[in-house]
Design an enzyme around this catalytic site. Structure first.
Site, PDB file in Angstrom:
ATOM      1  N   ASN A 108      -2.764 -14.678  12.020  1.00  0.00           N
ATOM      2  CA  ASN A 108      -2.253 -15.717  12.913  1.00  0.00           C
ATOM      3  C   ASN A 108      -3.162 -15.946  14.113  1.00  0.00           C
ATOM      4  OD1 ASN A 108       0.667 -16.904  12.308  1.00  0.00           O
ATOM      5  ND2 ASN A 108       0.496 -14.866  11.400  1.00  0.00           N
ATOM      6  N   PHE A 110       1.911 -16.788  18.886  1.00  0.00           N
ATOM      7  CA  PHE A 110       1.181 -17.754  18.062  1.00  0.00           C
ATOM      8  C   PHE A 110       0.190 -18.565  18.914  1.00  0.00           C
ATOM      9  CE2 PHE A 110       5.184 -16.644  15.970  1.00  0.00           C
ATOM     10  CZ  PHE A 110       4.672 -16.106  14.805  1.00  0.00           C
ATOM     11  N   SER A 119      -1.321  -3.587  10.253  1.00  0.00           N
ATOM     12  CA  SER A 119      -0.936  -4.476   9.166  1.00  0.00           C
ATOM     13  C   SER A 119       0.333  -5.256   9.524  1.00  0.00           C
ATOM     14  CB  SER A 119      -0.692  -3.662   7.897  1.00  0.00           C
ATOM     15  OG  SER A 119      -1.862  -2.940   7.575  1.00  0.00           O
ATOM     16  N   ARG A 164       2.150 -12.280  -0.455  1.00  0.00           N
ATOM     17  CA  ARG A 164       0.833 -12.644   0.082  1.00  0.00           C
ATOM     18  C   ARG A 164       0.259 -13.876  -0.596  1.00  0.00           C
ATOM     19  NH1 ARG A 164      -1.591  -8.921   4.120  1.00  0.00           N
ATOM     20  NH2 ARG A 164       0.009  -7.328   4.311  1.00  0.00           N
ATOM     21  N   ARG A 216       0.843  -1.196   0.000  1.00  0.00           N
ATOM     22  CA  ARG A 216       0.000   0.000   0.000  1.00  0.00           C
ATOM     23  C   ARG A 216       0.881   1.249   0.000  1.00  0.00           C
ATOM     24  NH1 ARG A 216      -1.836   0.726   4.327  1.00  0.00           N
ATOM     25  NH2 ARG A 216      -1.166  -1.108   5.485  1.00  0.00           N
ATOM     26  N   HIS A 247     -10.494  -2.542  11.376  1.00  0.00           N
ATOM     27  CA  HIS A 247      -9.383  -3.379  10.896  1.00  0.00           C
ATOM     28  C   HIS A 247      -9.121  -4.469  11.939  1.00  0.00           C
ATOM     29  CE1 HIS A 247      -4.946  -3.409   9.250  1.00  0.00           C
ATOM     30  NE2 HIS A 247      -5.676  -4.346   8.694  1.00  0.00           N
ATOM     31  N   TYR A 299      -1.569  -3.599  -6.884  1.00  0.00           N
ATOM     32  CA  TYR A 299      -1.309  -4.347  -5.651  1.00  0.00           C
ATOM     33  C   TYR A 299      -2.453  -4.312  -4.631  1.00  0.00           C
ATOM     34  CZ  TYR A 299       0.924  -6.654  -1.894  1.00  0.00           C
ATOM     35  OH  TYR A 299       1.189  -7.564  -0.927  1.00  0.00           O
ATOM     36  N   GLY A 300      -2.746  -5.426  -4.041  1.00  0.00           N
ATOM     37  CA  GLY A 300      -3.617  -5.613  -2.863  1.00  0.00           C
ATOM     38  C   GLY A 300      -4.525  -4.452  -2.528  1.00  0.00           C
ATOM     39  N   ASP A 330      -9.186  -9.929   8.920  1.00  0.00           N
ATOM     40  CA  ASP A 330      -8.670  -8.585   8.603  1.00  0.00           C
ATOM     41  C   ASP A 330      -9.670  -7.466   8.849  1.00  0.00           C
ATOM     42  OD1 ASP A 330      -6.304  -7.171   7.573  1.00  0.00           O
ATOM     43  OD2 ASP A 330      -7.541  -6.638   5.858  1.00  0.00           O
ATOM     44  N   ARG A 351       3.073  -3.748  17.733  1.00  0.00           N
ATOM     45  CA  ARG A 351       4.466  -4.156  17.954  1.00  0.00           C
ATOM     46  C   ARG A 351       5.123  -3.148  18.864  1.00  0.00           C
ATOM     47  NH1 ARG A 351       6.743  -7.888  14.022  1.00  0.00           N
ATOM     48  NH2 ARG A 351       5.056  -8.504  12.628  1.00  0.00           N
ATOM     49  N   LYS A 407      -9.628  -2.564   1.556  1.00  0.00           N
ATOM     50  CA  LYS A 407      -9.368  -1.417   2.424  1.00  0.00           C
ATOM     51  C   LYS A 407     -10.142  -0.173   1.975  1.00  0.00           C
ATOM     52  CE  LYS A 407      -7.014  -3.769   5.239  1.00  0.00           C
ATOM     53  NZ  LYS A 407      -5.730  -4.316   5.073  1.00  0.00           N
ATOM     54  N   CYS A 451       0.816  -7.431  11.841  1.00  0.00           N
ATOM     55  CA  CYS A 451       1.057  -7.526  13.287  1.00  0.00           C
ATOM     56  C   CYS A 451       0.292  -8.670  13.938  1.00  0.00           C
ATOM     57  CB  CYS A 451       0.733  -6.209  13.972  1.00  0.00           C
ATOM     58  SG  CYS A 451       1.890  -4.897  13.544  1.00  0.00           S
TER      59      CYS A 451
HETATM   60  P1  GTP Z   1      -2.270  -7.770   7.446  1.00  0.00           P
HETATM   61  O1  GTP Z   1      -2.804  -8.819   6.532  1.00  0.00           O
HETATM   62  O2  GTP Z   1      -1.187  -6.950   6.826  1.00  0.00           O
HETATM   63  O3  GTP Z   1      -3.347  -6.885   8.006  1.00  0.00           O
HETATM   64  O4  GTP Z   1      -1.465  -8.532   8.626  1.00  0.00           O
HETATM   65  P2  GTP Z   1      -1.909  -9.388   9.918  1.00  0.00           P
HETATM   66  O5  GTP Z   1      -2.217  -8.478  11.045  1.00  0.00           O
HETATM   67  O6  GTP Z   1      -2.945 -10.378   9.537  1.00  0.00           O
HETATM   68  O7  GTP Z   1      -0.547 -10.132  10.305  1.00  0.00           O
HETATM   69  P3  GTP Z   1      -0.136 -11.688  10.231  1.00  0.00           P
HETATM   70  O8  GTP Z   1      -0.962 -12.547  11.116  1.00  0.00           O
HETATM   71  O9  GTP Z   1      -0.066 -12.076   8.812  1.00  0.00           O
HETATM   72  O10 GTP Z   1       1.336 -11.634  10.851  1.00  0.00           O
HETATM   73  C1  GTP Z   1       2.351 -10.830  10.311  1.00  0.00           C
HETATM   74  C2  GTP Z   1       3.692 -11.272  10.803  1.00  0.00           C
HETATM   75  O11 GTP Z   1       3.714 -11.264  12.243  1.00  0.00           O
HETATM   76  C3  GTP Z   1       4.072 -12.676  10.357  1.00  0.00           C
HETATM   77  O12 GTP Z   1       5.410 -12.692   9.948  1.00  0.00           O
HETATM   78  C4  GTP Z   1       3.879 -13.506  11.609  1.00  0.00           C
HETATM   79  O13 GTP Z   1       4.737 -14.612  11.618  1.00  0.00           O
HETATM   80  C5  GTP Z   1       4.167 -12.510  12.743  1.00  0.00           C
HETATM   81  N1  GTP Z   1       3.394 -12.849  13.972  1.00  0.00           N
HETATM   82  C6  GTP Z   1       2.068 -13.093  14.042  1.00  0.00           C
HETATM   83  N2  GTP Z   1       1.684 -13.431  15.309  1.00  0.00           N
HETATM   84  C7  GTP Z   1       2.799 -13.384  16.061  1.00  0.00           C
HETATM   85  C8  GTP Z   1       3.065 -13.624  17.462  1.00  0.00           C
HETATM   86  O14 GTP Z   1       2.181 -13.944  18.264  1.00  0.00           O
HETATM   87  N3  GTP Z   1       4.349 -13.459  17.859  1.00  0.00           N
HETATM   88  C9  GTP Z   1       5.351 -13.096  16.999  1.00  0.00           C
HETATM   89  N4  GTP Z   1       6.581 -12.961  17.487  1.00  0.00           N
HETATM   90  N5  GTP Z   1       5.143 -12.873  15.676  1.00  0.00           N
HETATM   91  C10 GTP Z   1       3.883 -13.012  15.208  1.00  0.00           C
HETATM   92  C1  SPV Z   2      -2.903  -4.617   5.175  1.00  0.00           C
HETATM   93  O1  SPV Z   2      -1.934  -3.978   4.725  1.00  0.00           O
HETATM   94  O2  SPV Z   2      -3.433  -4.342   6.274  1.00  0.00           O
HETATM   95  C2  SPV Z   2      -3.437  -5.764   4.419  1.00  0.00           C
HETATM   96  C3  SPV Z   2      -2.965  -5.964   3.050  1.00  0.00           C
HETATM   97  O3  SPV Z   2      -4.285  -6.480   4.916  1.00  0.00           O
HETATM   98  S1  SPV Z   2      -3.708  -4.877   1.918  1.00  0.00           S
HETATM   99  O4  SPV Z   2      -4.837  -5.553   1.285  1.00  0.00           O
HETATM  100  O5  SPV Z   2      -2.689  -4.541   0.891  1.00  0.00           O
HETATM  101  O6  SPV Z   2      -4.178  -3.695   2.582  1.00  0.00           O
HETATM  102 MN    MN Z   3      -4.858  -5.711   7.015  1.00  0.00          MN
END
Ligand code: GTP
Ligand code: SPV
Ligand code: MN
Length: 593
Positions: free
Chosen positions: A255, A490, A249, A366, A70, A227, A198-199, A278, A397, A207, A251
């Site tokens: 997971n 995790f 994003s 992605r 983005r 979000h 892109y996305g 999301d 974070r 979004k 963060c």
């Molecule tokens: P967007 O799709 O961008 O909105 O991201 P998201 O919030 O869904 O993040 P996602 O779950 O894809 O995690 C992003 C990164 O954070 C990955 O590299 C994960 O491995 C890492 N991560 C997720 N959960 C944890 C956790 O509990 N601990 C740690 N250390 N890293 C984590």
């Molecule tokens: C984010 O950046 O929070 C995402 C990926 O979930 S995107 O669709 O590019 O916004």
């Molecule tokens: Mn997102």
């Protein structure tokens, strides 16, 4: 075409007159249409077939290397009054923005196909769902929208019934970062996006519609577009609590939404159900509780870090019928990214892999996959009325200061906790990575209006008869002096969610501190975890001096939004700051550990 669809037809004609495509294709969302598009994209090189033995129905798309995330600096909210967009958004006057965009769109589809994509965000029969139509010249956008939304005939039928829809116009243009803009016109329910494939820049249902336009609509209609992931936690008694969590994003939303309980929990009968990863739309139900739907139908998830150790559910979700964007490939043509076993031979740009060029997969690479392929997909994810929320969680974070978990005193305090959220930036947007910034409710890039008005809207849900979820803050990303994460994260995050559920059920006393309630000694279930006492103390410590500085910074941040910041939020900030000052006078009384 029925009279109700005349407005749509008129708009399609106008866009065609401006962009001058060779042909127009109305998407019906069928399997046949999808197959045809994939075949066509394999021929043009827009898609690359992956190993069909190991990954049936999986394809790779490589973005232009200048177009992999983005672009917040090129994203605008164009309200009539600049104040309405707020200091949290870039603003342009609607007339200027339309003129700028229409000049870019002029003739941009010559020789190409223009696709008309009717889509629905949310279960097709849900009163909370909303429809849109995206016009695009990108077949990649079409196949992704088919997975991410309810696209095609049923959406068109709903648009015909309701007569209203969000208009999104998109062209990949020349992919020139100098000619790239993502414009939103919330007052016109319109989006114009040019110059990126892109996305979040191009899949306009996500979004642009489901957060920026929807948050604006939600303010006037009494709901919230956030979000957030939505996850159901089923305890051994078979009772399920739904939790929504806002993390910025990259963060941890995907997971947490798919987490696998630690072994001991699994043996005891705990289960996790994925509703969304999301975006969450929520509104109060007749019983006063907040009900949430996932407006999306698929996951556009971060690939790097996804592994059997971290997120086995995601890994099995993407074993077939998945589009991978900007990942690396192995010698036998399997998708690969950092965190997986094996070795890459070709990097995300299609070059022979050379560690000197950086990671093999782009850090924001992605996967796009249907939500239904997730083994933990909730049977309630399609409920028209949504699922009732027991808790809302904020987090980011934060390498230091912020404890593993704390609970806000009440709704207003929770809104302050959400507003004060900070997080280190990630690769999901262009720009520097690892810089700590405020990202209120993980909506800094996505709130379609003034943050002051947004917080006021959040506060307004606390009214007579409301049975609101409890609000918590978590931090999975606290680091030790050696730079390593202190908390395993995790699946083990369920330990923290269990404590939240106990708080919701009135079964954990907790310890009151000036910043909120933390788990009392022994309340976090840590069986089977190798966590020494010192680490646990650090994770649950409230550093009063550090928090006094933090509250001062939060106060300055709130003031930066001027008059529209609700007084109630200033008052909350002052209350917490005062409680910290008072505790500093009597330190032992209020310490959590
Ligand atoms: P967007 O799709 O961008 O909105 O991201 P998201 O919030 O869904 O993040 P996602 O779950 O894809 O995690 C992003 C990164 O954070 C990955 O590299 C994960 O491995 C890492 N991560 C997720 N959960 C944890 C956790 O509990 N601990 C740690 N250390 N890293 C984590
Ligand atoms: C984010 O950046 O929070 C995402 C990926 O979930 S995107 O669709 O590019 O916004
Ligand atoms: Mn997102």
């Amino acid at each position: 075409m029925s009279s109700k669809l005349e407005a749509l037809q008129r708009w399609v004609d106008e866009v065609a007159a401006l962009t001058r495509p060779a042909q127009i294709h109305w998407c019906d969302g069928s399997e046949t249409e999808y197959r045809q598009l994939v075949q066509q994209m394999l021929q043009t090189g827009d898609l690359i077939e992956l190993n069909q033995q190991t990954h049936p129905g999986c394809y790779l798309h490589r973005s232009n290397p200048s177009d992999v995330a983005r672009v917040e600096h090129l994203t605008f909210v164009c309200t009539k009054d600049e104040e309405d967009a707020g200091p949290n958004n870039h603003w342009m006057a609607p007339a200027d923005a339309h003129a700028k965009m229409d000049a870019l769109f002029d003739g941009c589809m010559e020789g190409r196909t223009m696709y008309v994509i009717p889509y629905c965000m949310g279960p097709i029969d849900s009163p909370l769902a909303r429809c849109g139509v995206e016009i695009t010249d990108s077949p990649y956008v079409v196949i992704n929208m088919r997975t991410m939304t309810r696209m095609g005939a049923p959406a068109l039928a709903r648009i015909e019934r309701e007569g209203s829809f969000v208009k999104g116009l998109h062209s990949t243009g020349e992919l020139d970062p100098e000619r790239r803009f993502i414009m939103h016109f919330p007052e016109e329910l319109t989006i114009k996006s040019y110059g990126s494939g892109y996305g979040g820049n191009a899949l306009l249902g996500k979004k642009c519609h489901a957060l920026r336009i929807a948050s604006y609509q939600a303010k006037s209609e009494g709901w919230l577009a956030e979000h957030m992931l939505i996850v159901g936690i089923e305890n051994p008694k078979g009772e399920t609590h739904y939790i929504a969590a806002a993390f910025p994003s990259a963060c941890g939303k995907t997971n947490l939404a798919m987490l696998i309980p630690p072994e001991g929990y699994r043996k005891d009968g705990w289960k996790v159900w994925t509703v969304g990863d999301d975006i969450c739309w929520m509104r109060p139900g007749a019983d006063g509780r907040l009900y949430a739907i996932n407006p999306e139908a698929g996951y556009f998830g971060v690939a790097p870090g996804t592994s059997d150790g971290t997120n086995p559910n995601a890994l099995s979700t993407i074993a077939k019928d998945t589009i991978f964007t900007n990942v690396a490939v192995t010698a036998d043509n399997q998708p690969w990214w950092e965190g997986l076993p094996g070795t890459p031979v070709t990097d995300w740009q299609g070059r022979p892999y050379d560690p000197a060029n950086g990671p093999a997969a782009h850090p924001n690479s992605r996967f796009t996959v249907s939500a239904k392929q997730c083994p933990t997909w909730s049977s309630h994810a399609e409920d028209a009325q949504g699922v009732p929320l027991s808790a809302i969680v904020f987090g980011g974070r934060r390498p230091s200061l912020v404890p593993l978990v704390f609970e806000a005193k009440d709704w207003a305090h929770g809104v302050l906790v959400g507003a004060a959220m900070g997080s280190e930036t990630t690769a999901a947007a262009t720009g520097a990575v690892g810089v700590l910034r405020r990202d209120s409710m993980a909506m800094k890039p996505f709130a379609g209006y003034h943050y002051g008005d947004y917080f006021r809207h959040w506060l307004s849900f606390d009214r007579p008869g409301a049975k609101l979820p409890k609000i918590f803050h978590v931090n999975w990303f606290r680091k030790g002096e050696d730079g390593r994460f202190l908390w395993p994260g995790f699946g083990d995050n369920l330990r923290v969610l269990e404590w939240m559920i106990q708080r919701v059920e009135g079964q954990a006393a907790g310890v009151d501190t000036p910043i909120g309630t933390l788990p009392a000694k022994g309340e976090l279930q840590l069986d089977g975890l190798a966590l020494d006492a010192h680490t646990l103390d650090t994770l649950l410590h409230v550093d009063h001096a550090g928090w006094q500085d933090e509250l001062a910074a939060i106060g300055e941040y709130l003031h930066s939004f001027g008059d529209r910041m609700p007084q109630q939020l200033h008052a909350e900030q002052q209350r917490v700051a005062q409680a910290l000052d008072d505790a500093a006078d009597a330190p032992r009384a209020a310490l959590a550990s």
